[in-house]
Design a protein around this motif. Structure first.
Motif, short mmCIF file in Angstrom:
data_model
loop_
_atom_site.label_atom_id
_atom_site.label_comp_id
_atom_site.label_asym_id
_atom_site.label_seq_id
_atom_site.Cartn_x
_atom_site.Cartn_y
_atom_site.Cartn_z
N GLU A 1 1.53 12.18 -9.68
CA GLU A 1 0.89 13.49 -9.53
C GLU A 1 1.93 14.61 -9.61
OE1 GLU A 1 -1.22 13.28 -5.85
OE2 GLU A 1 -2.80 11.99 -6.66
N ARG A 2 3.07 14.39 -8.95
CA ARG A 2 4.12 15.41 -8.96
C ARG A 2 4.68 15.58 -10.37
NH1 ARG A 2 9.14 14.60 -5.05
NH2 ARG A 2 8.30 12.55 -5.40
N LEU A 3 4.85 14.47 -11.10
CA LEU A 3 5.32 14.54 -12.48
C LEU A 3 4.34 15.31 -13.35
CD1 LEU A 3 7.40 13.68 -14.61
CD2 LEU A 3 6.06 11.58 -14.90
N ASN B 1 3.08 5.89 -2.90
CA ASN B 1 4.24 6.65 -3.36
C ASN B 1 4.24 6.77 -4.88
OD1 ASN B 1 5.24 7.21 -0.83
ND2 ASN B 1 6.61 5.45 -0.81
N VAL B 2 3.87 5.71 -5.58
CA VAL B 2 3.81 5.75 -7.04
C VAL B 2 2.79 6.78 -7.49
CG1 VAL B 2 3.09 4.45 -9.08
CG2 VAL B 2 4.64 3.41 -7.44
N LYS C 1 0.84 -1.21 0.00
CA LYS C 1 0.00 0.00 0.00
C LYS C 1 0.87 1.25 0.00
CE LYS C 1 -4.25 -1.69 2.11
NZ LYS C 1 -5.16 -1.56 3.24
N THR C 2 1.93 1.24 0.78
CA THR C 2 2.84 2.39 0.82
C THR C 2 3.49 2.60 -0.54
OG1 THR C 2 3.29 1.96 3.15
CG2 THR C 2 4.85 3.37 1.98
N TYR C 3 3.89 1.51 -1.19
CA TYR C 3 4.49 1.59 -2.52
C TYR C 3 3.51 2.20 -3.52
CZ TYR C 3 6.12 0.06 -7.08
OH TYR C 3 6.49 0.03 -8.39
#
Length: 80
Positions: free
Chosen positions: A46-48, A40-41, A35-37
């Motif tokens: 979103e940042r990209l 983060n993906v 879930k953490t992975y």
């Protein structure tokens, strides 16, 4: 006790509970890492997207500035 009945050994029950608890803990740990992975993906995507949008906006501004500079240079050549 040889009449076909089975006796219950408390030690076996405790060992089974401990082993099952360990297996459940490992499964919970693996699921939380997954879930953490995924989180983060998603955050990186979103940042990209935001960075691409910012880059597009900056390129648009640079193009506008180049147009303005071109007009100013043309005007200065006409004045000379």
């Amino acid at each position: 006790m040889s009449n076909g009945t089975t006796s219950i050994n408390i030690g076996d029950i405790v060992a089974t509970i401990v082993m099952l608890g360990f297996i459940v803990a490992v499964i919970i740990f693996i699921v939380s890492i997954y879930k953490t992975y995924k989180k983060n993906v998603r955050h990186v995507e979103e940042r990209l997207h935001v960075e691409k949008q910012q880059t597009f906006n900056l390129q648009k501004q640079v193009d506008e500035l180049n147009d303005r500079i071109g007009k100013i240079e043309k005007l200065l050549k006409e004045v000379d």
